[in-house]
Design a protein around this motif. Structure first.
Motif, short mmCIF file in Angstrom:
data_model
loop_
_atom_site.label_atom_id
_atom_site.label_comp_id
_atom_site.label_asym_id
_atom_site.label_seq_id
_atom_site.Cartn_x
_atom_site.Cartn_y
_atom_site.Cartn_z
N ALA A 171 -5.23 25.37 1.06
CA ALA A 171 -5.27 24.31 2.20
C ALA A 171 -3.71 24.37 3.14
O ALA A 171 -2.57 24.92 2.56
CB ALA A 171 -3.98 22.81 1.20
N GLN A 172 -4.39 23.56 4.18
CA GLN A 172 -3.19 23.84 5.19
C GLN A 172 -3.00 22.13 6.15
O GLN A 172 -3.52 21.69 6.32
CB GLN A 172 -3.60 25.22 5.83
N ALA A 173 -1.24 22.27 6.63
CA ALA A 173 -1.44 21.07 7.56
C ALA A 173 -1.17 21.67 8.67
O ALA A 173 0.42 22.17 8.81
CB ALA A 173 -0.49 20.07 6.45
N PRO A 174 -1.45 21.06 9.75
CA PRO A 174 -0.88 22.03 11.14
C PRO A 174 0.28 20.77 11.72
O PRO A 174 0.62 19.54 11.09
CB PRO A 174 -2.53 21.10 11.76
N VAL A 175 1.25 21.62 12.02
CA VAL A 175 2.30 21.00 12.27
C VAL A 175 2.46 20.94 13.92
O VAL A 175 2.23 21.68 14.24
CB VAL A 175 3.35 21.68 11.50
N SER A 176 3.42 19.36 15.01
CA SER A 176 2.97 19.91 16.13
C SER A 176 4.89 18.96 16.34
O SER A 176 5.31 18.27 15.42
CB SER A 176 2.61 19.32 16.50
N SER A 177 5.16 18.76 17.94
CA SER A 177 5.85 18.05 17.97
C SER A 177 5.94 16.93 18.61
O SER A 177 5.13 17.16 19.57
CB SER A 177 7.33 18.51 18.62
N ILE A 206 0.48 -1.53 0.04
CA ILE A 206 -0.17 0.14 0.18
C ILE A 206 0.59 1.11 -0.10
O ILE A 206 0.38 2.35 -0.47
CB ILE A 206 -0.89 -0.35 0.87
N ILE A 207 2.26 1.14 0.54
CA ILE A 207 2.65 2.72 0.41
C ILE A 207 3.54 2.88 -0.57
O ILE A 207 3.66 3.95 -1.07
CB ILE A 207 4.28 2.24 1.31
N LYS A 208 3.48 1.37 -1.60
CA LYS A 208 3.73 1.44 -2.80
C LYS A 208 3.19 2.85 -3.51
O LYS A 208 3.07 3.57 -4.44
CB LYS A 208 4.08 0.44 -3.82
N VAL A 209 1.89 2.60 -3.65
CA VAL A 209 0.85 3.60 -4.28
C VAL A 209 -0.05 4.97 -3.66
O VAL A 209 -1.21 4.89 -3.71
CB VAL A 209 -0.73 2.05 -4.80
N THR A 210 0.97 5.09 -3.04
CA THR A 210 0.15 6.05 -1.58
C THR A 210 0.81 7.85 -1.71
O THR A 210 1.87 7.10 -1.69
CB THR A 210 0.04 5.68 -0.22
N ARG A 211 -0.29 8.30 -1.87
CA ARG A 211 -0.01 9.24 -2.07
C ARG A 211 -0.78 10.05 -0.14
O ARG A 211 -1.49 10.60 0.06
CB ARG A 211 -0.07 10.45 -2.71
N ALA A 212 0.30 11.79 0.56
CA ALA A 212 -0.25 12.48 1.06
C ALA A 212 -0.03 14.01 0.57
O ALA A 212 0.65 14.38 -0.17
CB ALA A 212 1.57 12.56 1.86
N ILE A 213 -0.49 14.01 0.45
CA ILE A 213 -1.16 15.84 0.27
C ILE A 213 -1.65 16.47 1.40
O ILE A 213 -1.78 16.17 2.78
CB ILE A 213 -2.28 15.68 -1.09
N ASN A 252 7.33 16.55 2.57
CA ASN A 252 8.37 17.96 2.66
C ASN A 252 7.69 18.44 2.21
O ASN A 252 7.85 20.03 2.63
CB ASN A 252 9.55 17.47 1.41
N GLN A 253 6.75 18.13 0.98
CA GLN A 253 6.48 19.50 0.30
C GLN A 253 5.48 20.08 0.95
O GLN A 253 4.95 21.49 1.45
CB GLN A 253 6.00 19.34 -0.95
N ILE A 254 4.14 19.20 1.80
CA ILE A 254 2.95 19.93 2.38
C ILE A 254 4.12 20.83 3.29
O ILE A 254 3.69 21.79 3.82
CB ILE A 254 3.08 18.51 3.07
N LEU A 255 4.96 20.47 4.27
CA LEU A 255 5.33 21.32 5.64
C LEU A 255 6.01 22.51 4.79
O LEU A 255 6.62 23.48 5.81
CB LEU A 255 7.05 20.71 6.39
N VAL A 256 6.62 22.80 3.73
CA VAL A 256 7.27 23.79 3.46
C VAL A 256 6.16 24.95 2.50
O VAL A 256 5.92 25.82 2.66
CB VAL A 256 8.04 23.72 1.71
N ASN A 257 5.31 23.82 1.83
CA ASN A 257 4.29 24.96 1.22
C ASN A 257 3.13 24.90 2.33
O ASN A 257 1.99 26.25 2.02
CB ASN A 257 3.77 24.26 -0.16
N ASN A 258 3.37 24.16 2.79
CA ASN A 258 1.52 24.10 3.97
C ASN A 258 0.99 24.45 5.04
O ASN A 258 -0.01 24.30 5.93
CB ASN A 258 0.68 23.52 3.42
N GLY A 259 2.83 24.11 5.90
CA GLY A 259 2.33 24.21 7.25
C GLY A 259 2.06 24.88 7.99
O GLY A 259 2.49 26.31 7.94
#
Length: 452
Positions: free
Chosen positions: A319-325, A301-308, A396-403
């Motif tokens: 579009a925004q993605a909440p970032v925490s630690s 499933i990892i081979k066919v999955t994308r994160a957006i 990576n792209q999410i954190l840079v552009n939407n985090g």
């Protein structure tokens, strides 16, 4: 909501790119060394070969890889500190919210805990301020060791309550193969309307477009919480100005209900992961811990999955993605504070931080050995390393552009249960959208009143 500052985002980006192939009895002190339990007396030299302590570690790692990491840490610490005994209390994050307040109120204090949002434990006066420990002579940890934003998420005011280990973000995970089979591409998922369209097209026979785990309050809250960020809303905002955004969020999930398996009302994360991993649902709201949860079920499933990032809502600007630690903290009631701090230093060391990053998600430590992360990840995910690499590049792209910094919510465990109850009634047709909104708003305001 403010977007993650560019320098911080770029630094996170570089780390992700470089690491893209990764993925009950109370404590008792039995210290014959004269060890002090506070940093004030830490000037005394401690003989770590003879110091004695029984340490209870609250650990919510649920995947097999995370449990293996815990075992490795315990074994290594026993070799270095023969008289220090680590006892893990394996509690899910949901169980931690329920059980830790009871333990603290009865003075049954563990020593160490994994943390996400520290707000409620701080409100309970449960966590030790770690600021003095960072200032101890000879300490292995420094405040400047961590990515911008991660230490702040673990702090309140000038007090630090957790040592960050990992950066974390909530996103939308999409089975790209299922999406392509119905004539859509990842690039088409730009708005909530497009998510609803994709869910509708993917729903056919025994396959469904969306999977929402409503059976556990934590996750019943997290899914709309994730989506709401892309509509300019944090779910504890009950102001009149946010009413329209809130109604739109509820309506979005009301529309998605037609494209979900009926069993989702009883799902927790294990059931959601299983259904997604087996290609039974096409989209789930999850995050950077994705590979650790699905690999043991179905590495393909990892081979066919994308994160957006969850696509833009009707009142959102983007579009925004909440970032925490994710980190590790010390209980204020621990009777073994020097030993607990030593173990926190060890857990945060390159040896274990790189393993944790390879298993779960991206490290929060600036100077982590990225080559070591790469090598360890190849061993953790050998059957899906290329797909895992691509997903981490997506993050990576999410954190840079939407985090954006994830909000901390006082009283969140109660709010989670409230949202779960009313979302369930809404999706079962027992409440209208307006009725559900009113019940959530009134309930949140009552919870907030408790903390005034």
């Amino acid at each position: 909501m403010k977007q993650v500052k560019k320098p911080a985002a770029v630094l996170i980006s570089l780390l992700l790119l470089a690491g893209a192939t990764l993925t009950g009895c109370s404590s008792k002190q039995a210290d014959n060394s004269g060890q002090a339990s506070t940093p004030a007396a830490a000037s005394r030299e401690i003989d770590w070969k003879t110091v004695k302590a029984d340490i209870r570690f609250i650990y919510p790692g649920t995947s097999e890889a995370e449990k293996e990491l815990a075992d490795q840490f315990k074994t290594k610490m026993k070799e270095k500190y023969p008289n220090v005994n680590i006892e893990y209390m394996f509690l899910s994050w949901q169980d931690m919210d329920k059980k830790l307040p009871i333990m603290l109120s009865s003075a049954d204090y563990p020593d160490i805990t994994m943390t996400q949002d520290v707000t409620n434990l701080v409100q309970l006066n449960g966590l030790e301020d770690l600021s003095p420990y960072f200032n101890k002579q000879g300490t292995a940890l420094k405040k400047e060791d961590f990515l911008p934003g991660t230490l702040e998420y673990a702090s309140q005011g000038d007090k630090i309550y957790s040592v960050p280990n990992l950066a974390n973000s909530f996103t939308l995970m999409v089975n790209e193969q299922m999406l392509n089979e119905v004539g859509m591409k990842i690039e088409d998922l730009k708005t909530w309307d497009s998510v609803e369209k994709a869910a509708q097209l993917m729903t056919k026979g025994d396959k469904y477009g969306f999977g929402y785990p409503l059976g556990v309050a934590r996750f019943a809250f997290r899914v709309p919480f994730t989506a709401a960020y892309s509509n300019g809303l944090v779910l504890d905002d009950t102001s009149e100005a946010s009413k329209k955004k809130y109604i739109e969020t509820l309506e979005h999930f009301k529309k998605l209900e037609a494209y979900e398996p009926k069993a989702h009302f009883t799902w927790g994360y294990p059931e959601m992961w299983r259904s997604f991993s087996n290609g039974e649902v096409g989209m789930v709201a999850a995050g950077t811990y994705f590979s650790a949860n699905v690999y043991s079920i179905n590495p393909d499933i990892i081979k066919v999955t994308r994160a957006i990032p969850y696509p833009k809502g009707p009142s959102g600007t983007k579009a925004q993605a909440p970032v925490s630690s994710v980190g590790v903290g010390m209980f204020k009631g621990s009777k073994n504070k020097d030993v607990a701090w030593k173990l926190i230093e060890e857990w945060s060391s390159s040896e274990f931080n790189t393993t944790e990053a390879a298993v779960v998600n991206v490290t929060a430590v600036k100077n982590a050995n990225l080559d070591e992360i790469v090598k360890k990840a190849e061993k953790v995910y050998p059957k899906a390393i290329d797909g895992h690499k691509r997903i981490l590049q997506d993050f990576n792209q999410i954190l840079v552009n939407n985090g954006v910094p994830m909000a901390t919510i006082l009283g969140q465990p109660e709010i989670e249960t409230l949202v779960q109850d009313n979302m369930t009634k809404l999706l079962m047709g027992k409440l209208s959208t307006e009725e559900s909104y009113s019940a959530i708003k009134d309930g949140i305001n009552k919870i907030k009143d408790k903390f005034k």
